[in-house]
Motif scaffolding. Structure first.
Motif, PDB file in Angstrom:
ATOM      1  N   UNK A  67      13.755   9.045  64.772  1.00 37.81           N
ATOM      2  CA  UNK A  67      13.798   9.279  66.207  1.00 37.81           C
ATOM      3  C   UNK A  67      12.630  10.161  66.613  1.00 37.81           C
ATOM      4  N   UNK A  68      12.240  10.088  67.882  1.00 37.42           N
ATOM      5  CA  UNK A  68      10.984  10.709  68.306  1.00 37.42           C
ATOM      6  C   UNK A  68      10.961  12.226  68.124  1.00 37.42           C
ATOM      7  N   UNK A  69      11.999  12.920  68.608  1.00 37.01           N
ATOM      8  CA  UNK A  69      11.954  14.377  68.567  1.00 37.01           C
ATOM      9  C   UNK A  69      11.920  14.905  67.135  1.00 37.01           C
ATOM     10  N   UNK A  97      10.463  26.808  60.404  1.00 34.38           N
ATOM     11  CA  UNK A  97      11.525  25.807  60.263  1.00 34.38           C
ATOM     12  C   UNK A  97      12.258  25.703  61.602  1.00 34.38           C
ATOM     13  N   UNK A  98      12.834  24.545  61.900  1.00 30.14           N
ATOM     14  CA  UNK A  98      13.547  24.392  63.175  1.00 30.14           C
ATOM     15  C   UNK A  98      14.807  25.239  63.210  1.00 30.14           C
ATOM     16  N   UNK A 147      13.186  23.408  69.117  1.00 31.52           N
ATOM     17  CA  UNK A 147      13.671  24.077  67.906  1.00 31.52           C
ATOM     18  C   UNK A 147      12.576  24.821  67.131  1.00 31.52           C
ATOM     19  N   UNK A 148      11.311  24.518  67.409  1.00 32.16           N
ATOM     20  CA  UNK A 148      10.209  25.151  66.682  1.00 32.16           C
ATOM     21  C   UNK A 148       9.440  26.172  67.507  1.00 32.16           C
ATOM     22  N   UNK A 180      13.883  30.594  68.748  1.00 35.83           N
ATOM     23  CA  UNK A 180      13.294  29.429  69.411  1.00 35.83           C
ATOM     24  C   UNK A 180      13.985  29.156  70.743  1.00 35.83           C
ATOM     25  N   UNK A 181      13.333  28.344  71.561  1.00 41.38           N
ATOM     26  CA  UNK A 181      13.957  27.934  72.817  1.00 41.38           C
ATOM     27  C   UNK A 181      15.295  27.245  72.572  1.00 41.38           C
TER      28      UNK A 181
END
Length: 217
Positions: free
Chosen positions: A108-110, A159-160, A170-171, A180-181
């Protein structure tokens, strides 16, 4: 004022996440923020070619003009991305299409983009992991257009972390924070994000060109 009397603005995105975020940022304005689906505008293959330029501003204006032509409504579009110091400002305008297609098909893209970014930064120390999110918001109607920008600086984690947000959230650790956000409360992103900054700067155009000229109050 009743909802049906509020002048409409087309938000030129197929992303439900982005549309929801923009609606929240402009919730106090007496306008109706509609997505293409709300107008029954089918997705066309040509939409994949609306961002051929090397700046966020030109890509955002390209999308806004395209959806204005299709809808006849004032249109708001954004182009945003992640710029990493150690990658010479990349992925930049290639942010969404950063990872190779085979990885996107697999994860998947994300997730593919996040994995690919971490691979590209393998071995890069903390002092070289600086990055910023940049967002350009373009607005256009029959006669006028405007482009405004927002930037938030931070760094790329090793790491995420977290399950909130989307994309590279996540990064990305924003300046002044150690999470992270995707780990921080949504209100923090709403207050500090690149898109939030740009949308706030777009309010003047909406008030001047949409509400004043189209009878909104």
């Amino acid at each position: 004022m009743g909802g049906l009397n509020r002048p409409p603005i087309l938000v030129a995105t197929r992303s439900a996440h982005k549309l929801r975020e923009i609606r929240g940022l402009l919730a106090d304005l007496p306008v109706r923020l509609l997505g293409p689906e709300d107008l029954g505008l089918p997705e066309h293959d040509e939409e994949d070619d609306l961002e051929p330029f090397d700046t966020f501003a030109r890509n955002a204006l390209s999308k806004a003009k395209y959806f204005h032509r299709r809808s006849g409504l004032p249109a708001l579009a954004d182009d945003s991305g992640l710029c990493v110091d150690a990658l010479g400002g990349g992925p930049g305008v290639r942010t969404r299409r950063f990872a190779p297609p085979d990885r996107v098909a697999r994860w998947g893209r994300d997730e593919a983009n996040n994995r690919w970014l971490l691979e590209r930064l393998e071995g890069v120390g903390k002092d070289r992991r600086g990055a910023h999110y940049r967002c350009a918001v373009a607005l256009t109607d029959d006669l006028r257009h405007e482009v405004v920008e927002g930037i938030v600086r931070g760094r790329i984690a090793r790491r995420p972390g977290g399950s909130g947000g989307f994309g590279y959230d996540p990064l990305f650790v924003p300046e002044g924070h150690d999470r992270s956000y995707a780990q921080l409360p949504a209100v923090v992103k709403t207050a500090t994000s690149h898109r939030a900054q740009a949308i706030r700067r777009a309010r003047g155009w909406i008030e001047r060109e949409v509400l004043r000229n189209r009878g909104g109050e």
